[in-house]
Design a protein around this motif. Structure first.
Motif, PDB file in Angstrom:
ATOM      1  N   MET A 150       0.557  -0.963  -0.156  1.00 38.29           N
ATOM      2  CA  MET A 150       0.234   0.092  -0.287  1.00 38.29           C
ATOM      3  C   MET A 150       1.151   1.249  -0.415  1.00 38.29           C
ATOM      4  SD  MET A 150      -3.101   0.797  -0.148  1.00 38.29           S
ATOM      5  CE  MET A 150      -4.383   1.437   0.356  1.00 38.29           C
ATOM      6  N   MET A 151       2.241   1.339   0.456  1.00 36.84           N
ATOM      7  CA  MET A 151       3.108   2.882   0.807  1.00 36.84           C
ATOM      8  C   MET A 151       3.847   2.921  -0.175  1.00 36.84           C
ATOM      9  SD  MET A 151       4.319   4.932   2.543  1.00 36.84           S
ATOM     10  CE  MET A 151       4.061   4.364   4.837  1.00 36.84           C
ATOM     11  N   PHE A 152       4.492   1.909  -0.576  1.00 36.08           N
ATOM     12  CA  PHE A 152       4.725   1.875  -2.816  1.00 36.08           C
ATOM     13  C   PHE A 152       3.705   2.085  -3.002  1.00 36.08           C
ATOM     14  CE2 PHE A 152       5.422  -0.587  -6.492  1.00 36.08           C
ATOM     15  CZ  PHE A 152       6.722   0.159  -7.015  1.00 36.08           C
ATOM     16  N   ILE A 153       2.354   1.872  -3.412  1.00 37.80           N
ATOM     17  CA  ILE A 153       0.789   2.393  -3.953  1.00 37.80           C
ATOM     18  C   ILE A 153       0.941   4.032  -3.938  1.00 37.80           C
ATOM     19  CG2 ILE A 153      -1.350   2.305  -5.130  1.00 37.80           C
ATOM     20  CD1 ILE A 153      -1.254  -0.542  -4.738  1.00 37.80           C
ATOM     21  N   MET A 154       1.534   4.327  -2.709  1.00 38.86           N
ATOM     22  CA  MET A 154       0.610   5.185  -2.712  1.00 38.86           C
ATOM     23  C   MET A 154       2.237   6.460  -3.298  1.00 38.86           C
ATOM     24  SD  MET A 154      -0.607   5.040   0.742  1.00 38.86           S
ATOM     25  CE  MET A 154      -0.407   6.783   1.825  1.00 38.86           C
ATOM     26  N   ILE A 155       3.118   5.871  -2.993  1.00 35.11           N
ATOM     27  CA  ILE A 155       4.412   6.672  -3.488  1.00 35.11           C
ATOM     28  C   ILE A 155       4.006   6.832  -5.202  1.00 35.11           C
ATOM     29  CG2 ILE A 155       7.158   6.302  -3.548  1.00 35.11           C
ATOM     30  CD1 ILE A 155       6.623   5.790  -0.913  1.00 35.11           C
ATOM     31  N   LEU A 156       4.364   6.325  -5.674  1.00 34.24           N
ATOM     32  CA  LEU A 156       3.812   5.894  -7.145  1.00 34.24           C
ATOM     33  C   LEU A 156       3.056   7.032  -7.919  1.00 34.24           C
ATOM     34  CD1 LEU A 156       5.003   4.537  -9.865  1.00 34.24           C
ATOM     35  CD2 LEU A 156       2.980   3.046  -9.307  1.00 34.24           C
ATOM     36  N   VAL A 157       1.388   6.559  -6.813  1.00 31.53           N
ATOM     37  CA  VAL A 157       0.619   8.122  -6.846  1.00 31.53           C
ATOM     38  C   VAL A 157       1.087   9.304  -7.030  1.00 31.53           C
ATOM     39  CG1 VAL A 157      -1.529   9.053  -6.153  1.00 31.53           C
ATOM     40  CG2 VAL A 157      -1.329   6.033  -6.982  1.00 31.53           C
ATOM     41  N   ASP A 158       1.677   9.554  -6.139  1.00 32.68           N
ATOM     42  CA  ASP A 158       2.506  11.158  -5.502  1.00 32.68           C
ATOM     43  C   ASP A 158       3.361  11.409  -6.917  1.00 32.68           C
ATOM     44  OD1 ASP A 158       0.842  10.943  -3.616  1.00 32.68           O
ATOM     45  OD2 ASP A 158       2.989  10.748  -2.349  1.00 32.68           O
ATOM     46  N   ILE A 159       4.279  10.280  -7.297  1.00 40.23           N
ATOM     47  CA  ILE A 159       5.443  10.428  -8.577  1.00 40.23           C
ATOM     48  C   ILE A 159       4.692  10.747  -9.839  1.00 40.23           C
ATOM     49  CG2 ILE A 159       7.226   9.209  -9.657  1.00 40.23           C
ATOM     50  CD1 ILE A 159       8.054   7.943  -7.573  1.00 40.23           C
TER      51      ILE A 159
END
Length: 139
Positions: free
Chosen positions: A5-14
């Motif tokens: 979930m943390m990886f997906i949130m960082i990817l969305v931010d990028i």
């Protein structure tokens, strides 16, 4: 929160950051003139001085110009505008034009300081001096 979930949130931010950056650069590039002349408030065509105005074309013969007066004004929020006035020898009324610090910096400027306008006036005076057109700077 798990790692996925943390990886997906960082990817969305990028992705959001990249999209905003892309839109910003497209808007900035749209404001940029196609050639270097686009920053000048006027240019010379044959023996005529032509105002660089996309809305209304105005020109006059260099021999008909008595002088060009330059000044500046403080607009809202501390932004300055440069004002030029072409005074003609004939009885026709003078023609005014506005310019920004883009004349000096050769890049789009939204907020122009007084120092930039002063430098832009010096650039305009130098261009006009090449055609032996007298200039007056008023404070």
């Amino acid at each position: 929160m798990n790692g996925k979930m943390m990886f997906i949130m960082i990817l969305v931010d990028i992705v959001i950051f990249a999209l905003v950056w892309f839109i910003f650069t497209k808007i900035r590039d749209r404001r940029r003139p196609k050639d270097d002349k686009g920053y000048d408030p006027f240019y010379f065509e044959d023996e005529n001085l032509v105002l660089n105005n996309p809305v209304r074309k105005w020109s006059c013969e260099v021999a008909d110009i008595e002088c060009v007066k330059f000044t500046y004004r403080k607009a809202k929020f501390g932004i300055y505008d440069g004002i030029g006035e072409i005074v003609r020898k004939s009885e026709e009324p003078s023609q005014k034009f506005l310019f920004t610090g883009s004349v000096y910096s050769r890049k789009p400027q939204t907020f122009t300081k007084k120092d930039d306008i002063t430098k832009a006036i010096e650039v305009c005076k130098r261009i006009l001096a090449e055609k032996n057109i007298p200039c007056v700077v008023e404070d």
